[in-house]
Design an enzyme around this catalytic site. Structure first.
Site: not given
Ligand SMILES: Nc1ncnc2c1ncn2[C@@H]1O[C@H](COP(=O)(O)OP(=O)(O)OP(=O)(O)O)[C@@H](O)[C@H]1O
Ligand SMILES: [Mg+2]
Length: 134
Positions: A11, A51, A114, A117, A128
């Site tokens: 991320k 998402y 965090n 992913h 994905e």
């Protein structure tokens, strides 16, 4: 256990903190192979689709902003039981609860930041991979 592919995104906050090498090294040390690797900035439209299951949550706008605010690393990782192995290395969703020794436990403090992913099933991993690598 058969060879399996999974999909991860490093991320924007992890790229900004120069943790890309450290994070990829953890997957490689475990024995997973990097099959595809790319750097991109995710379009808002693509982040909203990725998402979509969270679209009604109060944190959704913040999550989309966090995913699109800078460059990310996209990767396909391969190995035995790769989906579950990678989720173990990444750790629990909330970095405040993730165990030390996991990526989220070691490098992150609070949601939605965090660091990584990771796909949560082989079917989602393939969807994905198609979404992000075409
Ligand atoms: N309560 C929350 N507050 C803020 N952000 C959240 C919250 N829950 C989840 N998120 C964000 O939404 C992302 C997707 O949540 P999900 O429930 O799919 O967890 P995950 O599968 O562990 O994470 P990911 O899909 O990113 O690998 C999380 O990684 C986090 O960035
Ligand atoms: Mg998820």
């Amino acid at each position: 256990m058969a060879m399996e592919e999974t999909f991860i995104i490093i991320k924007p906050e992890a790229v900004a903190k120069q943790l890309v090498g450290e994070i990829l090294a953890r997957f490689e040390r475990k024995g997973l192979y990097i099959k595809k690797l790319g750097v991109t900035q995710i379009e808002e439209e693509v982040a909203r689709e990725h998402y979509a299951h969270h679209r009604d949550k109060p944190f959704f706008p913040h999550l989309i902003e966090a995913m699109t605010c800078g460059p990310v690393i996209l990767a396909v990782l391969e190995g035995e039981d790769a989906v579950a192995q990678v989720r173990n290395i990444v750790g629990a969703t909330d970095p405040a609860k993730a165990a030390p020794g996991t990526i989220r436990g070691d490098f992150a403090l609070r949601l939605p930041y965090n660091m990584v992913h990771a796909a949560d099933s082989p079917d989602n991993a393939q969807a994905e991979i198609r979404r992000f690598f075409g």
